[in-house]
Design a protein around this motif. Structure first.
Motif, PDB file in Angstrom:
ATOM      1  N   LYS A  81       0.829  -1.214   0.000  1.00 36.16           N
ATOM      2  CA  LYS A  81       0.000   0.000   0.000  1.00 36.16           C
ATOM      3  C   LYS A  81       0.861   1.261   0.000  1.00 36.16           C
ATOM      4  O   LYS A  81       0.548   2.239  -0.697  1.00 36.16           O
ATOM      5  CB  LYS A  81      -0.928  -0.008   1.210  1.00 36.16           C
ATOM      6  CG  LYS A  81      -2.020  -1.070   1.145  1.00 36.16           C
ATOM      7  CD  LYS A  81      -2.917  -1.010   2.372  1.00 36.16           C
ATOM      8  CE  LYS A  81      -4.013  -2.062   2.304  1.00 36.16           C
ATOM      9  NZ  LYS A  81      -4.887  -2.038   3.520  1.00 36.16           N
TER      10      LYS A  81
ATOM     11  N   ILE B 221       2.264   1.792  -3.447  1.00 39.86           N
ATOM     12  CA  ILE B 221       1.234   2.280  -4.371  1.00 39.86           C
ATOM     13  C   ILE B 221       0.962   3.759  -4.131  1.00 39.86           C
ATOM     14  O   ILE B 221       0.807   4.546  -5.078  1.00 39.86           O
ATOM     15  CB  ILE B 221      -0.057   1.449  -4.202  1.00 39.86           C
ATOM     16  CG1 ILE B 221       0.169   0.019  -4.699  1.00 39.86           C
ATOM     17  CG2 ILE B 221      -1.217   2.092  -4.958  1.00 39.86           C
ATOM     18  CD1 ILE B 221      -0.998  -0.913  -4.427  1.00 39.86           C
TER      19      ILE B 221
ATOM     20  N   ASN C 103       3.390   5.891  -5.770  1.00 46.51           N
ATOM     21  CA  ASN C 103       3.433   5.716  -7.228  1.00 46.51           C
ATOM     22  C   ASN C 103       4.738   5.054  -7.692  1.00 46.51           C
ATOM     23  O   ASN C 103       5.326   5.431  -8.709  1.00 46.51           O
ATOM     24  CB  ASN C 103       3.258   7.063  -7.946  1.00 46.51           C
ATOM     25  CG  ASN C 103       1.893   7.668  -7.698  1.00 46.51           C
ATOM     26  OD1 ASN C 103       0.894   6.961  -7.625  1.00 46.51           O
ATOM     27  ND2 ASN C 103       1.851   8.985  -7.551  1.00 46.51           N
TER      28      ASN C 103
ATOM     29  N   THR D 183       5.485  -0.646 -10.872  1.00 48.95           N
ATOM     30  CA  THR D 183       4.959  -1.967 -10.504  1.00 48.95           C
ATOM     31  C   THR D 183       6.060  -3.008 -10.407  1.00 48.95           C
ATOM     32  O   THR D 183       6.068  -3.856  -9.507  1.00 48.95           O
ATOM     33  CB  THR D 183       3.910  -2.420 -11.535  1.00 48.95           C
ATOM     34  OG1 THR D 183       2.904  -1.404 -11.657  1.00 48.95           O
ATOM     35  CG2 THR D 183       3.260  -3.726 -11.106  1.00 48.95           C
TER      36      THR D 183
ATOM     37  N   ALA E 103       8.016  -2.445  -7.226  1.00 53.23           N
ATOM     38  CA  ALA E 103       7.217  -2.846  -6.067  1.00 53.23           C
ATOM     39  C   ALA E 103       7.202  -4.360  -5.903  1.00 53.23           C
ATOM     40  O   ALA E 103       7.380  -4.889  -4.793  1.00 53.23           O
ATOM     41  CB  ALA E 103       5.788  -2.307  -6.213  1.00 53.23           C
TER      42      ALA E 103
END
Length: 300
Positions: A71, A74, A77, A80, A83
């Motif tokens: 979280k 995310i 930003n 992906t 992350a």
């Protein structure tokens, strides 16, 4: 002392045999060993139960930490791929800490664990050279960003291509056009050349069509330019180029270039090529293809 005297008296009088004496001694020794093992058994059983509880609670804590981390990434930003990679590394680190705690419950100290890890470090490093290089390749991919999750790439070392689905610690997952998932080592992707087809928001349509020398070049260029102007996803701010690219041995090569949105590149390409063929046929413009003329010579 008195019991020993009585025991010696019984042996002397023949009341108890030597075999019976040995058996009684063995039973006593076994009983003593059992009595010693019972506390150790209960201690070991308690450690096993406690380890199961610690593992269950620790697993839930790790899942919670991973969710909070996801979280937070995310909200910031974060890419992906980055992350996913960080979550994988964090999960491995937390589970290693959890297993270290569990081993401590059985009396294995952290010093012993460190010594064992240090002793096996060289062996593990030699055995996992490929995995370590892939791990380093994953870090390079996340730092240099040659591609991101969602990009369509072509890897030239093994000629694999597809859309990037996930960047893991060791492998990167590509989803191919037919729906298959291929796993490519990060070491290969970081060291080999590759083409990122979707890193830019626009892409140039660049095709040539060969027409016969007897066909009307001017008319062919007009048709190709008209087809380009009718494309919905063409970038109108960029010019359309129609030109004679080459005077070949058997054909005049007419080139067509214009910019189109990357997302609709293939759809536009297929439609343009089909329309060129249809309109050239209607206009009587011959598209050249390789032909072989065979001359048969008759002997007199």
């Amino acid at each position: 002392m008195r019991s020993l005297i009585l025991l010696a008296t019984d042996i002397t009088n023949g009341t108890i045999s030597a075999d019976e004496l040995v058996e009684d001694i063995q039973k006593g020794v076994i009983q003593q060993q059992i009595e010693k093992l019972i506390p150790q058994f209960w201690s070991f059983l308690w450690c096993v139960v406690l380890s199961i509880v610690v593992f269950f609670i620790g697993s839930q804590i790790i899942k919670g930490i991973i969710k909070l981390t996801a979280k937070a990434l995310i909200m910031r930003n974060v890419d992906t791929g980055v992350a996913t990679f960080l979550e994988s590394v964090l999960r491995w680190i937390l589970y290693i800490i959890l297993f270290t705690i569990i081993l401590g419950l059985f009396g294995v100290t952290t010093t012993s664990i460190s010594a064992a890890v240090a002793g096996l470090g060289v062996t593990i490093g030699l055995a996992l050279q490929g995995a370590l290089s892939n791990f380093a390749g994953g870090i390079l991919i996340l730092v240099m960003h040659p591609f991101r999750v969602g990009d369509y790439i072509i890897e030239h070392a093994t000629n694999q291509e597809g859309r990037v689905e996930k960047i893991n610690i060791i492998y990167t997952s590509l989803k191919m056009i037919d729906g298959r998932i291929v796993q490519i080592p990060n070491g290969t992707l970081s060291s080999a050349s590759l083409t990122n087809c979707t890193s830019m928001t626009r892409r140039m349509f660049n095709e040539t069509v060969g027409i016969s020398y007897s066909s009307d070049i001017k008319r062919a260029k007009e048709i190709m330019e008209y087809i380009a102007t009718q494309q919905d996803h063409r970038i109108s701010s960029e010019p359309i180029s129609v030109f004679v690219s080459e005077l070949g041995d058997s054909a005049v090569q007419i080139g067509l270039r214009f910019w189109v949105e990357t997302e609709y590149f293939w759809e536009t390409k297929w439609r343009v090529l089909e329309q060129i063929k249809e309109r050239f046929d209607k206009a009587g413009i011959e598209i050249c293809f390789n032909q072989l003329d065979v001359h048969i010579k008759k002997e007199e």
